[in-house]
Scaffold this motif. Structure first.
Motif, PDB file in Angstrom:
ATOM      1  N   PHE A 199       0.970  -1.214   0.072  1.00  0.00           N
ATOM      2  CA  PHE A 199      -0.010  -0.045  -0.090  1.00  0.00           C
ATOM      3  C   PHE A 199       0.796   1.259  -0.026  1.00  0.00           C
ATOM      4  O   PHE A 199       0.450   2.416  -0.670  1.00  0.00           O
ATOM      5  CB  PHE A 199      -1.149   0.025   1.136  1.00  0.00           C
ATOM      6  CG  PHE A 199      -2.209  -0.658   0.970  1.00  0.00           C
ATOM      7  CD1 PHE A 199      -3.153  -0.494  -0.034  1.00  0.00           C
ATOM      8  CD2 PHE A 199      -2.543  -1.829   1.861  1.00  0.00           C
ATOM      9  CE1 PHE A 199      -4.211  -0.995  -0.184  1.00  0.00           C
ATOM     10  CE2 PHE A 199      -3.839  -2.568   1.566  1.00  0.00           C
ATOM     11  CZ  PHE A 199      -4.620  -2.101   0.759  1.00  0.00           C
ATOM     12  N   ASN A 200       1.718   0.953   0.808  1.00  0.00           N
ATOM     13  CA  ASN A 200       2.853   2.370   0.698  1.00  0.00           C
ATOM     14  C   ASN A 200       3.346   2.591  -0.531  1.00  0.00           C
ATOM     15  O   ASN A 200       3.616   4.026  -0.973  1.00  0.00           O
ATOM     16  CB  ASN A 200       4.125   2.199   1.591  1.00  0.00           C
ATOM     17  CG  ASN A 200       3.798   2.496   3.327  1.00  0.00           C
ATOM     18  OD1 ASN A 200       2.600   2.783   3.320  1.00  0.00           O
ATOM     19  ND2 ASN A 200       4.498   2.378   3.985  1.00  0.00           N
ATOM     20  N   VAL A 201       3.789   1.638  -1.559  1.00  0.00           N
ATOM     21  CA  VAL A 201       4.035   1.805  -2.780  1.00  0.00           C
ATOM     22  C   VAL A 201       2.998   2.681  -3.592  1.00  0.00           C
ATOM     23  O   VAL A 201       3.369   3.574  -4.553  1.00  0.00           O
ATOM     24  CB  VAL A 201       4.334   0.399  -3.454  1.00  0.00           C
ATOM     25  CG1 VAL A 201       4.636   0.751  -4.894  1.00  0.00           C
ATOM     26  CG2 VAL A 201       5.563  -0.358  -2.767  1.00  0.00           C
ATOM     27  N   LEU A 202       1.772   2.227  -3.635  1.00  0.00           N
ATOM     28  CA  LEU A 202       0.722   2.801  -4.407  1.00  0.00           C
ATOM     29  C   LEU A 202       0.303   4.207  -3.746  1.00  0.00           C
ATOM     30  O   LEU A 202       0.248   5.386  -4.422  1.00  0.00           O
ATOM     31  CB  LEU A 202      -0.406   1.958  -4.016  1.00  0.00           C
ATOM     32  CG  LEU A 202      -0.606   0.427  -4.306  1.00  0.00           C
ATOM     33  CD1 LEU A 202      -2.092  -0.095  -4.459  1.00  0.00           C
ATOM     34  CD2 LEU A 202       0.117   0.331  -6.084  1.00  0.00           C
ATOM     35  N   LEU A 203       0.463   4.567  -2.448  1.00  0.00           N
ATOM     36  CA  LEU A 203       0.227   5.681  -1.698  1.00  0.00           C
ATOM     37  C   LEU A 203       1.164   6.846  -2.288  1.00  0.00           C
ATOM     38  O   LEU A 203       0.928   7.829  -2.143  1.00  0.00           O
ATOM     39  CB  LEU A 203       0.200   5.755  -0.254  1.00  0.00           C
ATOM     40  CG  LEU A 203      -1.081   4.965   0.367  1.00  0.00           C
ATOM     41  CD1 LEU A 203      -0.902   4.567   1.774  1.00  0.00           C
ATOM     42  CD2 LEU A 203      -2.307   5.786   0.239  1.00  0.00           C
ATOM     43  N   GLU A 204       2.528   6.394  -2.681  1.00  0.00           N
ATOM     44  CA  GLU A 204       3.367   7.285  -3.267  1.00  0.00           C
ATOM     45  C   GLU A 204       2.847   8.123  -4.448  1.00  0.00           C
ATOM     46  O   GLU A 204       3.278   9.246  -4.789  1.00  0.00           O
ATOM     47  CB  GLU A 204       4.710   6.732  -3.530  1.00  0.00           C
ATOM     48  CG  GLU A 204       5.543   5.958  -2.500  1.00  0.00           C
ATOM     49  CD  GLU A 204       6.730   5.029  -2.953  1.00  0.00           C
ATOM     50  OE1 GLU A 204       6.971   5.276  -4.171  1.00  0.00           O
ATOM     51  OE2 GLU A 204       7.308   4.691  -2.205  1.00  0.00           O
ATOM     52  N   LEU A 238      -7.072   7.388  -8.919  1.00  0.00           N
ATOM     53  CA  LEU A 238      -6.810   5.650  -8.466  1.00  0.00           C
ATOM     54  C   LEU A 238      -5.573   5.284  -8.901  1.00  0.00           C
ATOM     55  O   LEU A 238      -5.076   5.291  -9.970  1.00  0.00           O
ATOM     56  CB  LEU A 238      -7.984   4.848  -9.363  1.00  0.00           C
ATOM     57  CG  LEU A 238      -7.961   3.395  -9.118  1.00  0.00           C
ATOM     58  CD1 LEU A 238      -9.415   2.623  -9.370  1.00  0.00           C
ATOM     59  CD2 LEU A 238      -7.203   2.663 -10.259  1.00  0.00           C
ATOM     60  N   VAL A 239      -4.833   4.269  -7.862  1.00  0.00           N
ATOM     61  CA  VAL A 239      -3.629   3.810  -8.173  1.00  0.00           C
ATOM     62  C   VAL A 239      -4.017   2.241  -7.788  1.00  0.00           C
ATOM     63  O   VAL A 239      -4.329   1.906  -6.824  1.00  0.00           O
ATOM     64  CB  VAL A 239      -2.752   4.175  -7.202  1.00  0.00           C
ATOM     65  CG1 VAL A 239      -1.304   3.634  -7.590  1.00  0.00           C
ATOM     66  CG2 VAL A 239      -2.452   5.633  -7.628  1.00  0.00           C
ATOM     67  N   THR A 240      -3.678   1.715  -8.822  1.00  0.00           N
ATOM     68  CA  THR A 240      -4.040   0.057  -8.894  1.00  0.00           C
ATOM     69  C   THR A 240      -2.651  -0.881  -8.890  1.00  0.00           C
ATOM     70  O   THR A 240      -1.966  -0.340  -9.661  1.00  0.00           O
ATOM     71  CB  THR A 240      -5.120  -0.484  -9.781  1.00  0.00           C
ATOM     72  OG1 THR A 240      -5.346  -2.028  -9.611  1.00  0.00           O
ATOM     73  CG2 THR A 240      -4.407  -0.167 -11.142  1.00  0.00           C
ATOM     74  N   VAL A 290      -5.744   1.984  -4.316  1.00  0.00           N
ATOM     75  CA  VAL A 290      -5.959   3.178  -3.533  1.00  0.00           C
ATOM     76  C   VAL A 290      -6.736   4.272  -4.395  1.00  0.00           C
ATOM     77  O   VAL A 290      -6.268   4.249  -5.384  1.00  0.00           O
ATOM     78  CB  VAL A 290      -4.546   3.737  -3.061  1.00  0.00           C
ATOM     79  CG1 VAL A 290      -4.989   5.117  -2.316  1.00  0.00           C
ATOM     80  CG2 VAL A 290      -3.745   2.767  -2.107  1.00  0.00           C
ATOM     81  N   ILE A 291      -7.892   4.512  -3.860  1.00  0.00           N
ATOM     82  CA  ILE A 291      -8.500   5.533  -4.381  1.00  0.00           C
ATOM     83  C   ILE A 291      -8.899   6.745  -3.514  1.00  0.00           C
ATOM     84  O   ILE A 291      -9.118   6.548  -2.413  1.00  0.00           O
ATOM     85  CB  ILE A 291     -10.026   4.913  -4.875  1.00  0.00           C
ATOM     86  CG1 ILE A 291      -9.758   3.515  -5.563  1.00  0.00           C
ATOM     87  CG2 ILE A 291     -10.788   5.674  -5.788  1.00  0.00           C
ATOM     88  CD1 ILE A 291     -10.932   2.623  -5.779  1.00  0.00           C
ATOM     89  N   LYS A 292      -8.910   7.903  -4.229  1.00  0.00           N
ATOM     90  CA  LYS A 292      -9.386   9.092  -3.505  1.00  0.00           C
ATOM     91  C   LYS A 292     -11.072   8.623  -3.358  1.00  0.00           C
ATOM     92  O   LYS A 292     -11.906   8.457  -3.884  1.00  0.00           O
ATOM     93  CB  LYS A 292      -9.385  10.442  -4.326  1.00  0.00           C
ATOM     94  CG  LYS A 292      -7.893  10.462  -4.567  1.00  0.00           C
ATOM     95  CD  LYS A 292      -7.690  12.085  -5.142  1.00  0.00           C
ATOM     96  CE  LYS A 292      -6.041  12.375  -5.350  1.00  0.00           C
ATOM     97  NZ  LYS A 292      -5.832  13.283  -6.417  1.00  0.00           N
ATOM     98  N   THR A 293     -11.373   8.888  -2.061  1.00  0.00           N
ATOM     99  CA  THR A 293     -12.731   8.646  -1.562  1.00  0.00           C
ATOM    100  C   THR A 293     -13.702   9.191  -2.177  1.00  0.00           C
ATOM    101  O   THR A 293     -14.932   8.601  -2.560  1.00  0.00           O
ATOM    102  CB  THR A 293     -12.637   8.748  -0.194  1.00  0.00           C
ATOM    103  OG1 THR A 293     -11.824   8.044   0.626  1.00  0.00           O
ATOM    104  CG2 THR A 293     -14.115   8.169   0.681  1.00  0.00           C
TER     105      THR A 293
END
Length: 237
Positions: A104-109, A116-118, A158-161
């Motif tokens: 998740f930390n990789v995607l959150l970067e 959206l980061v998949t 990870v997606i912006k809510t």
């Protein structure tokens, strides 16, 4: 607590995996780049999953849950997670933990620059039949949606809510999350993540779910794309 990120964990008959889910998510939260909480969505499990979930939530206040009255499927579980999320970012991971929460930390970067980061599963550890059916299904979906994604089935996103809450979910649409963000004029990107074999429990999807079902869903997506309402409010009082 001022949480920034909610991880949705859909659960259906995963009693054997939940102790490991608890351990690995606790380890992730110690290194998470955003203040994180967990939201279990129990999709009508018939085993002891709910008892495990309640015990975990009692031990750790950063773990929360909702529980369906009956089994409604993965898309419904993800939608419920989106509906109940109250943080600026939301993500999800499967409770079989074939992906690594630390990724998740990789995607959150990348989430500041995208909506959206998949993950895309590198060196997948699944059977030949599962890999081939997923490859074919992804190719068909990509042809219909033009989303450019190689692995929309990767259970690490990870997606912006505010984008996630506007997705009009229907059964099977969890495979179309990147395409639905594009309908909102959002930006998407895929990032390689680790993948592991399943070590407990049973897979919930067969060839029908991975191949024939997604083909039928493509036509539903095309209908929705044609009818989709998208607007931006400039002013209000």
């Amino acid at each position: 607590m001022d949480y920034q990120f909610t991880i949705i964990v859909p659960v259906y008959n995963e009693e054997d995996n939940l102790p490991r889910v608890e351990k690995e998510l606790l380890e992730y939260m110690q290194i998470a780049s955003r203040k994180t909480k967990i939201l279990f969505v129990n999709d009508g499990s018939k085993d002891s999953s709910q008892q495990h979930i309640e015990a975990i939530a009692k031990r750790h206040p950063e773990f929360q849950y909702i529980s369906f009255k009956e089994n409604r499927g993965l898309s419904a579980a993800i939608k419920a997670g989106f509906d109940y999320a109250d943080t600026e970012l939301v993500g999800y991971i499967d409770s079989d933990l074939q992906t690594d929460p630390k990724d998740f930390n990789v995607l959150l970067e990348h989430i500041n620059d995208y909506d959206l980061v998949t993950g895309v599963r590198a060196n997948r550890k699944d059977s030949f039949v599962k890999n081939m059916s997923s490859t074919i299904a992804n190719g068909i979906r990509r042809t219909f949606t033009k989303d450019g994604m190689d692995d929309t089935g990767c259970p690490l996103k990870v997606i912006k809510t505010d984008y996630a809450k506007r997705i009009p979910m229907f059964e099977g649409l969890h495979r179309f999350l990147p395409a639905m963000i594009l309908l909102q004029k959002g930006k998407i990107v895929q990032i390689p993540v680790k993948h592991f074999p399943r070590v407990a429990g049973e897979a919930k999807f067969g060839v029908w779910n991975r191949l024939i079902g997604p083909l039928m869903d493509c036509f539903a997506y095309l209908w929705m794309k044609k009818k989709y309402i998208n607007y931006t409010v400039e002013k209000h009082n």
